[in-house]
Design a protein around this motif. Structure first.
Motif, PDB file in Angstrom:
ATOM      1  N   PRO A 336       0.795  -1.234   0.000  1.00 44.22           N
ATOM      2  CA  PRO A 336       0.000   0.000   0.000  1.00 44.22           C
ATOM      3  C   PRO A 336       0.824   1.279   0.000  1.00 44.22           C
ATOM      4  CG  PRO A 336       0.029  -0.975   2.188  1.00 44.22           C
ATOM      5  CD  PRO A 336       0.702  -1.966   1.274  1.00 44.22           C
ATOM      6  N   GLU A 337       2.124   1.189   0.286  1.00 45.93           N
ATOM      7  CA  GLU A 337       2.961   2.378   0.311  1.00 45.93           C
ATOM      8  C   GLU A 337       4.362   2.034  -0.192  1.00 45.93           C
ATOM      9  OE1 GLU A 337       2.648   3.408   4.422  1.00 45.93           O
ATOM     10  OE2 GLU A 337       4.137   1.932   5.066  1.00 45.93           O
ATOM     11  N   ASN A 338       5.023   3.026  -0.756  1.00 48.76           N
ATOM     12  CA  ASN A 338       6.389   2.832  -1.230  1.00 48.76           C
ATOM     13  C   ASN A 338       7.334   2.686  -0.035  1.00 48.76           C
ATOM     14  OD1 ASN A 338       8.723   2.903  -2.915  1.00 48.76           O
ATOM     15  ND2 ASN A 338       8.909   5.103  -2.572  1.00 48.76           N
ATOM     16  N   ILE A 339       8.305   1.790  -0.130  1.00 47.42           N
ATOM     17  CA  ILE A 339       9.270   1.625   0.961  1.00 47.42           C
ATOM     18  C   ILE A 339      10.692   1.973   0.521  1.00 47.42           C
ATOM     19  CG2 ILE A 339       7.884  -0.195   2.030  1.00 47.42           C
ATOM     20  CD1 ILE A 339      10.123  -2.174   1.030  1.00 47.42           C
ATOM     21  N   PHE A 340      10.860   2.375  -0.753  1.00 44.93           N
ATOM     22  CA  PHE A 340      12.195   2.581  -1.288  1.00 44.93           C
ATOM     23  C   PHE A 340      12.544   4.068  -1.348  1.00 44.93           C
ATOM     24  CE2 PHE A 340      10.780  -1.474  -3.139  1.00 44.93           C
ATOM     25  CZ  PHE A 340      11.813  -2.299  -2.703  1.00 44.93           C
ATOM     26  N   TYR A 341      13.746   4.391  -0.894  1.00 45.46           N
ATOM     27  CA  TYR A 341      14.280   5.753  -0.957  1.00 45.46           C
ATOM     28  C   TYR A 341      15.471   5.727  -1.909  1.00 45.46           C
ATOM     29  CZ  TYR A 341      16.834   9.919   0.798  1.00 45.46           C
ATOM     30  OH  TYR A 341      17.524  11.107   0.906  1.00 45.46           O
ATOM     31  N   ALA A 342      15.290   6.242  -3.102  1.00 46.43           N
ATOM     32  CA  ALA A 342      16.353   6.248  -4.106  1.00 46.43           C
ATOM     33  C   ALA A 342      17.446   7.232  -3.698  1.00 46.43           C
ATOM     34  CB  ALA A 342      15.782   6.631  -5.467  1.00 46.43           C
ATOM     35  N   ALA A 343      18.694   6.762  -3.731  1.00 40.47           N
ATOM     36  CA  ALA A 343      19.810   7.602  -3.296  1.00 40.47           C
ATOM     37  C   ALA A 343      19.945   8.853  -4.149  1.00 40.47           C
ATOM     38  CB  ALA A 343      21.100   6.794  -3.325  1.00 40.47           C
ATOM     39  N   LYS A 344      19.508   8.780  -5.430  1.00 38.51           N
ATOM     40  CA  LYS A 344      19.640   9.946  -6.296  1.00 38.51           C
ATOM     41  C   LYS A 344      18.813  11.125  -5.782  1.00 38.51           C
ATOM     42  CE  LYS A 344      17.991   8.126 -10.142  1.00 38.51           C
ATOM     43  NZ  LYS A 344      17.482   6.839  -9.639  1.00 38.51           N
ATOM     44  N   LEU A 345      17.755  10.856  -5.020  1.00 37.60           N
ATOM     45  CA  LEU A 345      16.956  11.951  -4.481  1.00 37.60           C
ATOM     46  C   LEU A 345      17.790  12.817  -3.534  1.00 37.60           C
ATOM     47  CD1 LEU A 345      14.357  13.510  -4.119  1.00 37.60           C
ATOM     48  CD2 LEU A 345      13.543  11.756  -2.528  1.00 37.60           C
ATOM     49  N   ALA A 346      18.653  12.194  -2.745  1.00 39.08           N
ATOM     50  CA  ALA A 346      19.532  12.964  -1.859  1.00 39.08           C
ATOM     51  C   ALA A 346      20.493  13.834  -2.670  1.00 39.08           C
ATOM     52  CB  ALA A 346      20.311  12.023  -0.943  1.00 39.08           C
ATOM     53  N   ASP A 347      21.044  13.270  -3.751  1.00 41.81           N
ATOM     54  CA  ASP A 347      21.922  14.060  -4.612  1.00 41.81           C
ATOM     55  C   ASP A 347      21.153  15.181  -5.298  1.00 41.81           C
ATOM     56  OD1 ASP A 347      24.266  12.667  -4.060  1.00 41.81           O
ATOM     57  OD2 ASP A 347      23.960  11.230  -5.674  1.00 41.81           O
ATOM     58  N   TYR A 348      19.905  14.906  -5.679  1.00 39.73           N
ATOM     59  CA  TYR A 348      19.054  15.958  -6.239  1.00 39.73           C
ATOM     60  C   TYR A 348      18.913  17.114  -5.246  1.00 39.73           C
ATOM     61  CZ  TYR A 348      17.097  13.133 -10.185  1.00 39.73           C
ATOM     62  OH  TYR A 348      16.914  12.419 -11.342  1.00 39.73           O
ATOM     63  N   ILE A 349      18.645  16.788  -4.000  1.00 40.47           N
ATOM     64  CA  ILE A 349      18.454  17.817  -2.975  1.00 40.47           C
ATOM     65  C   ILE A 349      19.709  18.668  -2.843  1.00 40.47           C
ATOM     66  CG2 ILE A 349      18.079  18.228  -0.505  1.00 40.47           C
ATOM     67  CD1 ILE A 349      16.421  15.589  -0.516  1.00 40.47           C
ATOM     68  N   GLY A 350      20.869  17.996  -2.786  1.00 43.68           N
ATOM     69  CA  GLY A 350      22.124  18.712  -2.626  1.00 43.68           C
ATOM     70  C   GLY A 350      22.442  19.644  -3.778  1.00 43.68           C
ATOM     71  N   SER A 351      21.899  19.362  -4.956  1.00 47.32           N
ATOM     72  CA  SER A 351      22.183  20.184  -6.137  1.00 47.32           C
ATOM     73  C   SER A 351      21.502  21.545  -6.091  1.00 47.32           C
ATOM     74  CB  SER A 351      21.745  19.456  -7.413  1.00 47.32           C
ATOM     75  OG  SER A 351      20.319  19.466  -7.536  1.00 47.32           O
ATOM     76  N   GLY A 352      20.441  21.665  -5.291  1.00 45.19           N
ATOM     77  CA  GLY A 352      19.691  22.921  -5.226  1.00 45.19           C
ATOM     78  C   GLY A 352      18.706  23.122  -6.352  1.00 45.19           C
ATOM     79  N   THR A 353      18.525  22.112  -7.215  1.00 47.23           N
ATOM     80  CA  THR A 353      17.608  22.220  -8.358  1.00 47.23           C
ATOM     81  C   THR A 353      16.212  21.736  -7.979  1.00 47.23           C
ATOM     82  OG1 THR A 353      19.431  21.933  -9.925  1.00 47.23           O
ATOM     83  CG2 THR A 353      17.233  21.427 -10.736  1.00 47.23           C
ATOM     84  N   LYS A 354      15.206  22.302  -8.606  1.00 46.39           N
ATOM     85  CA  LYS A 354      13.815  21.966  -8.305  1.00 46.39           C
ATOM     86  C   LYS A 354      13.511  20.517  -8.691  1.00 46.39           C
ATOM     87  CE  LYS A 354      12.553  26.769  -9.222  1.00 46.39           C
ATOM     88  NZ  LYS A 354      11.778  27.696 -10.077  1.00 46.39           N
TER      89      LYS A 354
END
Length: 424
Positions: A336-354
């Motif tokens: 019923p819910e996603n359990i995966f956290y893709a590591a690229k999301l953290a790199d996305y955050i660090g980039s400062g891009t939307k």
């Protein structure tokens, strides 16, 4: 200084998500480490070497074994012979064989504190369950001939994809027992001293059948970004001629951009002026059926399929893009819910891009994207289309707050505190 032994099949210079996550954690820790790994087998990696990923506090021990069974045997031998040098050991998966080594060592040396760190579940993995259940893919019309695919996509790219798929199939076949049989995972959870998960949803899923004696060993450490890896934002130039949306990483028939592409089709039909402002770049791998869809719907004027890039190049591309797209697999038929956290999301955050995230509305990706000011869409084509229109017309505020919650220095500090408490 206290030293830890880390067992990880993936580690730099091999460019893999698991290896990069491990390296960033160790680099930002104040402790010293020896990492038992290998550098010849690049299955499930991005097939590039990252020689710049070194740190003074990390020493790498490369096994000469390229076969994973041989790697396990040599790893058990090395650890048993050298365990007195270390204050604790940590095993990282994927691959699950890292835990196999640590489990064997723990049984022989019960006094050594053992940290078992999970990237994904190593049993009852919902993603692999969905792969088995997946219905046939269909697109409009009778499909596209191989000659048409070759016309649009280079032979070199096709050969690389065939090699990637061959290695994946070979690797998955080898790991059938480990990914399906809960025995290894159960033994790891019961025998280790600390369990690390990368998000709360994963923790709940994997520990749902266990009591408090196991749950109290659990620690959630999210994937993070390393500020040292990015270019100076003042030197970054974003495109003003086109609105550039980039996806970086692995896509396949299960984690597919199909619905995003179909939303682009609708955008082209209904809002052509917005469609013509876009450039959608995909860096990495994509399923052949999605490539056919690009040709079938004449999207190649906007969608650009790029080659795999090295890690630091990928971070610069993230910074230079106007938007970054994250696509999760739709696991709604399985859980019923996603359990995966893709590591690229953290790199996305660090980039400062939307950030624009297509995912299940409950799960770490949705939660984190909302936290940093991004836009979350369901997997519905209509929902994706509506979000795209509102974003491009300026009707949705989208930002990227570089949250310190995902700064690897902060995450590593928490890790050090837990380790020091355990070994003192």
């Amino acid at each position: 200084m206290k030293k830890g032994l880390v067992i990880s099949w993936y580690f730099p210079p091999i460019n893999s998500s698991e290896g990069l996550c491990t390296f960033k954690l160790l680099k930002n820790s104040k402790l010293k480490y020896d990492v038992y790994t290998q550098k010849d087998n690049k299955s499930w990696s991005y097939d590039t070497n990252e020689d710049k990923l070194t740190s003074a506090n990390v020493n790498t021990i490369f096994s000469q074994a390229s076969d994973i069974n041989d790697w396990v045997n040599k790893g058990i031998e090395y650890c048993n012979e050298n365990i007195d040098k270390y204050s604790f050991m940590m095993s990282r998966s994927m691959a699950p064989e890292s835990h196999e080594i640590a489990l064997a060592v723990k049984k022989k040396h019960p006094e050594i504190p053992w940290v078992a760190s999970f990237g994904d579940p190593i049993a009852n993995n919902p993603y692999l369950t969905l792969v088995e259940q997946k219905s046939p893919y269909s697109v409009r019309g009778q499909g596209v001939t191989n000659s048409r695919i070759l016309y649009v996509f280079s032979p070199k790219r096709i050969i690389k994809n065939i090699i990637w798929e061959y290695r994946d199939k070979k690797y998955k076949k080898h790991h059938t027992r480990l990914y399906r049989d809960p025995i290894l995972q159960d033994e790891v959870l019961k025998n280790c001293d600390i369990i690390i998960f990368n998000n709360e949803y994963q923790k709940r899923f994997m520990l749902r059948e266990y009591g408090e004696d196991i749950k109290e060993k659990a620690l959630v450490l999210p994937h993070g970004y390393d500020k040292d890896f990015y270019e100076d934002p003042k030197k970054i130039k974003k495109s003003k001629d086109k609105i550039v949306i980039s996806y970086l990483g692995h896509l396949d028939a299960t984690r597919t951009p199909k619905n995003f592409l179909m939303a682009l089709v609708r955008l082209k039909e209904n809002k052509k002026e917005l469609y013509e402002k876009l450039e959608f770049n995909i860096y990495g791998n994509m399923d052949d059926k999605d490539k056919i869809l690009l040709v079938d719907y004449d999207l190649c004027d906007v969608v650009k399929f790029k080659k795999i890039v090295k890690y630091f190049d990928s971070l610069k591309i993230m910074q230079e893009s106007n938007f970054l797209l994250l696509v999760d697999a739709n696991l709604g038929k399985v859980i019923p819910e996603n359990i995966f956290y893709a590591a690229k999301l953290a790199d996305y955050i660090g980039s400062g891009t939307k950030i624009i995230t297509i995912t299940m509305l409950d799960g770490p990706s949705a939660e984190i994207t909302r936290e940093v000011g991004g836009v979350v869409s369901s997997h519905s084509v209509e929902d994706i289309y509506n979000n795209l229109v509102m974003i491009l017309e300026g009707k949705i505020k989208i930002d990227n707050n570089i949250s310190s919650n995902y700064d690897m220095k902060k995450i590593a500090k928490r890790f050090d505190e837990v380790i020091e408490k355990k070994i003192n």
